[in-house]
Write a protein that holds these residues in place. Sequence first.
Motif, PDB file in Angstrom:
ATOM      1  N   ILE A 194       0.842  -1.207   0.000  1.00  0.00           N
ATOM      2  CA  ILE A 194       0.000   0.000   0.000  1.00  0.00           C
ATOM      3  C   ILE A 194       0.879   1.259   0.000  1.00  0.00           C
ATOM      4  N   ILE A 195       1.914   1.255   0.829  1.00  0.00           N
ATOM      5  CA  ILE A 195       2.806   2.419   0.886  1.00  0.00           C
ATOM      6  C   ILE A 195       3.482   2.648  -0.468  1.00  0.00           C
ATOM      7  N   ARG A 196       3.835   1.566  -1.150  1.00  0.00           N
ATOM      8  CA  ARG A 196       4.461   1.694  -2.475  1.00  0.00           C
ATOM      9  C   ARG A 196       3.490   2.312  -3.491  1.00  0.00           C
ATOM     10  N   HIS A 197       2.204   2.302  -3.164  1.00  0.00           N
ATOM     11  CA  HIS A 197       1.203   2.889  -4.056  1.00  0.00           C
ATOM     12  C   HIS A 197       0.833   4.318  -3.658  1.00  0.00           C
ATOM     13  N   ARG A 198       1.681   4.987  -2.846  1.00  0.00           N
ATOM     14  CA  ARG A 198       1.254   6.296  -2.331  1.00  0.00           C
ATOM     15  C   ARG A 198       1.017   7.321  -3.438  1.00  0.00           C
ATOM     16  N   GLU A 199       1.833   7.263  -4.488  1.00  0.00           N
ATOM     17  CA  GLU A 199       1.593   8.210  -5.594  1.00  0.00           C
ATOM     18  C   GLU A 199       0.265   7.892  -6.298  1.00  0.00           C
ATOM     19  N   ASN A 200      -0.023   6.562  -6.438  1.00  0.00           N
ATOM     20  CA  ASN A 200      -1.305   6.165  -7.044  1.00  0.00           C
ATOM     21  C   ASN A 200      -2.469   6.649  -6.182  1.00  0.00           C
ATOM     22  N   ILE A 201      -2.304   6.568  -4.840  1.00  0.00           N
ATOM     23  CA  ILE A 201      -3.381   6.974  -3.934  1.00  0.00           C
ATOM     24  C   ILE A 201      -3.659   8.470  -4.105  1.00  0.00           C
ATOM     25  N   LYS A 202      -2.579   9.247  -4.201  1.00  0.00           N
ATOM     26  CA  LYS A 202      -2.758  10.698  -4.435  1.00  0.00           C
ATOM     27  C   LYS A 202      -3.521  10.937  -5.740  1.00  0.00           C
ATOM     28  N   ARG A 203      -3.102  10.204  -6.802  1.00  0.00           N
ATOM     29  CA  ARG A 203      -3.778  10.396  -8.097  1.00  0.00           C
ATOM     30  C   ARG A 203      -5.228   9.927  -8.046  1.00  0.00           C
ATOM     31  N   LEU A 204      -5.484   8.818  -7.328  1.00  0.00           N
ATOM     32  CA  LEU A 204      -6.867   8.322  -7.216  1.00  0.00           C
ATOM     33  C   LEU A 204      -7.737   9.373  -6.539  1.00  0.00           C
ATOM     34  N   MET A 205      -7.199  10.010  -5.475  1.00  0.00           N
ATOM     35  CA  MET A 205      -7.992  10.997  -4.752  1.00  0.00           C
ATOM     36  C   MET A 205      -8.163  12.267  -5.559  1.00  0.00           C
ATOM     37  N   ALA A 206      -7.182  12.561  -6.422  1.00  0.00           N
ATOM     38  CA  ALA A 206      -7.281  13.756  -7.260  1.00  0.00           C
ATOM     39  C   ALA A 206      -8.082  13.480  -8.538  1.00  0.00           C
ATOM     40  N   GLY A 207      -8.416  12.193  -8.747  1.00  0.00           N
ATOM     41  CA  GLY A 207      -9.164  11.840  -9.955  1.00  0.00           C
ATOM     42  C   GLY A 207      -8.313  11.820 -11.210  1.00  0.00           C
ATOM     43  N   THR A 208      -6.986  11.708 -11.051  1.00  0.00           N
ATOM     44  CA  THR A 208      -6.106  11.754 -12.222  1.00  0.00           C
ATOM     45  C   THR A 208      -5.418  10.416 -12.498  1.00  0.00           C
ATOM     46  N   GLU A 209      -5.772   9.376 -11.746  1.00  0.00           N
ATOM     47  CA  GLU A 209      -5.165   8.059 -11.983  1.00  0.00           C
ATOM     48  C   GLU A 209      -5.612   7.523 -13.343  1.00  0.00           C
ATOM     49  N   SER A 210      -4.661   6.878 -14.088  1.00  0.00           N
ATOM     50  CA  SER A 210      -5.032   6.394 -15.412  1.00  0.00           C
ATOM     51  C   SER A 210      -5.808   5.085 -15.301  1.00  0.00           C
ATOM     52  N   LYS A 211      -6.865   4.999 -16.075  1.00  0.00           N
ATOM     53  CA  LYS A 211      -7.653   3.768 -16.121  1.00  0.00           C
ATOM     54  C   LYS A 211      -7.072   2.851 -17.169  1.00  0.00           C
ATOM     55  N   PHE A 212      -7.263   1.549 -16.969  1.00  0.00           N
ATOM     56  CA  PHE A 212      -6.780   0.591 -17.950  1.00  0.00           C
ATOM     57  C   PHE A 212      -7.867   0.403 -18.990  1.00  0.00           C
ATOM     58  N   ALA A 213      -7.527   0.713 -20.275  1.00  0.00           N
ATOM     59  CA  ALA A 213      -8.541   0.724 -21.316  1.00  0.00           C
ATOM     60  C   ALA A 213      -9.192  -0.645 -21.475  1.00  0.00           C
ATOM     61  N   LYS A 214     -10.478  -0.631 -21.758  1.00  0.00           N
ATOM     62  CA  LYS A 214     -11.184  -1.871 -22.080  1.00  0.00           C
ATOM     63  C   LYS A 214     -10.698  -2.387 -23.420  1.00  0.00           C
ATOM     64  N   LYS A 215     -10.844  -3.700 -23.629  1.00  0.00           N
ATOM     65  CA  LYS A 215     -10.378  -4.316 -24.884  1.00  0.00           C
ATOM     66  C   LYS A 215     -10.999  -3.647 -26.104  1.00  0.00           C
ATOM     67  N   THR A 216     -12.268  -3.312 -25.998  1.00  0.00           N
ATOM     68  CA  THR A 216     -12.980  -2.777 -27.152  1.00  0.00           C
ATOM     69  C   THR A 216     -12.799  -1.262 -27.292  1.00  0.00           C
ATOM     70  N   ALA A 217     -12.413  -0.603 -26.203  1.00  0.00           N
ATOM     71  CA  ALA A 217     -12.317   0.854 -26.241  1.00  0.00           C
ATOM     72  C   ALA A 217     -11.105   1.291 -27.046  1.00  0.00           C
ATOM     73  N   PRO A 218     -11.211   2.413 -27.748  1.00  0.00           N
ATOM     74  CA  PRO A 218     -10.035   2.923 -28.447  1.00  0.00           C
ATOM     75  C   PRO A 218      -8.987   3.358 -27.427  1.00  0.00           C
ATOM     76  N   THR A 219      -7.704   3.126 -27.739  1.00  0.00           N
ATOM     77  CA  THR A 219      -6.661   3.538 -26.798  1.00  0.00           C
ATOM     78  C   THR A 219      -6.523   5.041 -26.850  1.00  0.00           C
ATOM     79  N   GLN A 220      -6.299   5.638 -25.708  1.00  0.00           N
ATOM     80  CA  GLN A 220      -6.160   7.096 -25.696  1.00  0.00           C
ATOM     81  C   GLN A 220      -4.821   7.494 -25.092  1.00  0.00           C
TER      82      GLN A 220
END
Length: 230
Positions: A204-230
Amino acid sequence: LLGLLVAAIIGYFLGALPFGAIVARAHGVDIFKEGSGNPGATNVKRVLGEKFGAKGKRAGNLVFALDVLKGALAAAWALLERTGGTVNYTIDRWGIDTAGHLAGADWRLIGLTGAVAAVLGHSFSIFTKFKGGKGVATAAGGVLVLVPVSCLIGAAVWVVTFYATRYVSLGSILAAVAVPVASWLRGNPVYLNVVVTALGLFVIIRHRENIKRLMAGTESKFAKKTAPTQ
Ligand code: NKO
């Protein structure tokens, strides 16, 4: 005590094998400089998938398999060595329980030591200037050997979270909570639960930057197979 030291050293060097960086390098990519900059399976799949499509995604899956394998090996080799190739799982009313029960607690201590050393080796690898990944896959391999039922519960939490939110990091964080909680609830030996809890906290501690991004709403989502890559 010598056994613990040997397990720690072997575990560290197994964990330090930087499969993510190696596989990315084989594709001409410095994984520390692209995507999230993390040398884990997710970022390899993300970055190589964008560059090379299905072939790149397969490379990410390979990194995941190798990182799980090194954690599992670090936890299991001592057990395997002393049992002549078989790890004994006791069967309780919940299903299979912790490894090495028949073998005695000291063997599990060796396995625990190997798993912890492998996660530290993965995150602070001597082969990549003491940089490294977040330890999810390697810890998953270790807990798969040591507390398999709790690991499977964690994996289920990971799958549900990921498919519900498309955030890999959130899946990893909630799995890192679920594994120790499950291990305590299942009544595994306290020393095992304490170390598994420490592993979860580390992840969890190793994910601290991810936690900040999750709370800021800026974490990258993993694209769905069918979705166009962005
Ligand atoms: O690049 O920061 P990023 O978005 O890549 O990466 C975040 C990500 C990093 O982790 C990985 C490894 C691949 C994750 C798949 C794991 C699925 C199985 C989970 C089992 C539970 C193990 C928890 C152990 C805690 C003790 O998170």
